[in-house]
Design an enzyme around this catalytic site. Structure first.
Site, PDB file in Angstrom:
ATOM      1  N   ARG A   1      22.322 -14.383  28.650  1.00 47.62           N
ATOM      2  CA  ARG A   1      23.062 -15.296  29.542  1.00 47.62           C
ATOM      3  C   ARG A   1      24.489 -15.910  29.084  1.00 47.62           C
ATOM      4  O   ARG A   1      24.310 -16.609  27.890  1.00 47.62           O
ATOM      5  CB  ARG A   1      22.343 -16.319  30.400  1.00 47.62           C
ATOM      6  CG  ARG A   1      21.124 -15.768  31.139  1.00 47.62           C
ATOM      7  CD  ARG A   1      21.710 -15.257  32.450  1.00 47.62           C
ATOM      8  NE  ARG A   1      20.635 -14.679  33.488  1.00 47.62           N
ATOM      9  CZ  ARG A   1      20.402 -13.369  33.349  1.00 47.62           C
ATOM     10  NH1 ARG A   1      20.770 -12.538  32.440  1.00 47.62           N
ATOM     11  NH2 ARG A   1      19.405 -13.089  34.215  1.00 47.62           N
TER      12      ARG A   1
ATOM     13  N   GLU B   1      31.019 -15.270  36.083  1.00 52.58           N
ATOM     14  CA  GLU B   1      31.117 -13.749  36.177  1.00 52.58           C
ATOM     15  C   GLU B   1      31.323 -13.578  37.761  1.00 52.58           C
ATOM     16  O   GLU B   1      30.784 -14.320  38.796  1.00 52.58           O
ATOM     17  CB  GLU B   1      29.526 -13.195  36.115  1.00 52.58           C
ATOM     18  CG  GLU B   1      29.338 -13.176  34.715  1.00 52.58           C
ATOM     19  CD  GLU B   1      27.779 -12.694  34.248  1.00 52.58           C
ATOM     20  OE1 GLU B   1      27.259 -12.186  35.004  1.00 52.58           O
ATOM     21  OE2 GLU B   1      27.595 -12.608  32.899  1.00 52.58           O
TER      22      GLU B   1
ATOM     23  N   HIS C   1      27.951  -7.063  32.721  1.00 54.97           N
ATOM     24  CA  HIS C   1      26.459  -7.274  32.823  1.00 54.97           C
ATOM     25  C   HIS C   1      25.873  -5.979  33.465  1.00 54.97           C
ATOM     26  O   HIS C   1      25.255  -5.995  34.411  1.00 54.97           O
ATOM     27  CB  HIS C   1      26.618  -8.451  34.065  1.00 54.97           C
ATOM     28  CG  HIS C   1      25.123  -9.322  33.969  1.00 54.97           C
ATOM     29  ND1 HIS C   1      25.199 -10.577  34.226  1.00 54.97           N
ATOM     30  CD2 HIS C   1      23.967  -8.852  33.571  1.00 54.97           C
ATOM     31  CE1 HIS C   1      23.955 -10.899  33.914  1.00 54.97           C
ATOM     32  NE2 HIS C   1      23.157  -9.931  33.698  1.00 54.97           N
TER      33      HIS C   1
END
Length: 322
Positions: A238, A267, A286
């Site tokens: 993360r 993000e 991601h």
């Protein structure tokens, strides 16, 4: 009357069909744009189940707008996007999708490690831009992986899967975990190290911790000061675990060699983010679990959790249960 379900992002047809066969389903039709908060608040007003993504903030406000809500199924292993305490107080079951993405995420983590070490993206850009004029002895030289030392921060199931990949490169493996795992040390032939020792000794440092406020900016200015000059940091956990401003300066000033990130504090990451201007970092949007097989398996598990709860059965992988 069918129970109502809302899905916050477009899903593959085979997953959608599974839900449509049993429930009255509403879905945000966009594939790459998150559902706006005002739309989400309106859509959840009369739903029994909510199928959401890690990019959706499911806070107390959302839950208060959903008096009939019985289950929130999250298409992710992590669930820091959901106010777990608020859900528990309201008797709402929360589920996630652990297990099915371990191997795929470990693959991507090691891919980042190799790409950063051998300057793969930088070399590709060098070639495509027409700069490759001749072979040169030290041109685009990187770091060796075979026989080096890997430090893993967070030895969960993905961390264990990463160990197996690193063993193929004869890496010496250290790990730091909140709880020491003596059986795994013997089984996997790895060595426990305190965090400061791991940072000082490792050539590669892979972060695989779940996010919580306790580990926010765990890797920051002080941590970078302990690392080797040739150290490479990989984060596929993360974004908030790494202080991005401190990372920028560590990379820019040559305090560490390189980094590979699949996750960011914000993000999608802004295209003008300072980290994206550096040559010695590999950045990805991601995609840790992004194989066709794994994403479908995650979606099926999320759907099955929702189906079970709304049919009065136990969820397969609960985070919060009654």
């Amino acid at each position: 009357m069918k129970k109502k379900v809302y899905i916050t992002r477009k899903l593959p047809e085979e997953i959608l069909d599974k839900l449509l066969s049993q429930f009255d389903v509403g879905m945000w039709e966009e594939e790459y744009i998150p559902v706006p908060k005002d739309v989400l608040l309106k859509e959840v007003e009369d739903v029994d189940g909510l199928f959401c993504l890690l990019t959706d903030t499911i806070d107390a406000e959302v839950l208060d707008h959903a008096p009939n809500l019985k289950v929130v199924t999250n298409l992710a292993v992590g669930y820091n996007n959901i106010d777990i305490q608020a859900a528990s107080m309201r008797g709402i079951i929360v589920t996630n999708t652990p297990g099915v993405l371990n191997e795929t995420t470990a693959d991507l983590t090691f891919t980042l490690l190799m790409a950063a070490a051998r300057r793969v993206v930088e070399a590709s850009d060098f070639l495509r831009s027409g700069k490759w004029g001749a072979w040169s002895p030290m041109q685009l030289t990187g770091q060796d992986i075979y026989g080096s030392t890997l430090g893993i921060i967070g030895l969960g199931r993905i961390g264990e899967a990463l160990v197996k990949r690193a063993k193929g490169f004869d890496m010496n493996i250290l790990y730091y975990n909140r709880t020491r795992k003596l059986e795994k040390e013997t089984e996997l032939d790895i060595q426990y190290a305190e965090l400061t020792d791991l940072l000082q000794q490792s050539d590669y440092i892979c972060i695989l911790l779940p996010y919580s406020s306790e580990v926010h900016h765990l890797i920051g200015k002080e941590a970078f000061s302990l690392m080797k000059k040739n150290a490479i940091l990989i984060n596929s956990a993360r974004g908030g675990i790494v202080d991005e401003e401190a990372l920028y300066h560590a990379l820019k000033d040559g305090q560490i060699w390189a980094a590979g990130l699949d996750v960011f504090e914000q993000e999608p990451v802004p295209v003008n983010h300072p980290l994206l201007s550096l040559p010695n970092i590999v950045t990805l949007p991601h995609i840790g679990s992004a194989s066709v097989k794994t994403r479908l398996a995650m979606a099926h598990l999320a759907a099955d959790n929702l189906v079970n709860v709304l049919n009065g059965n136990e969820p397969i992988s609960p985070v919060v249960s009654k």
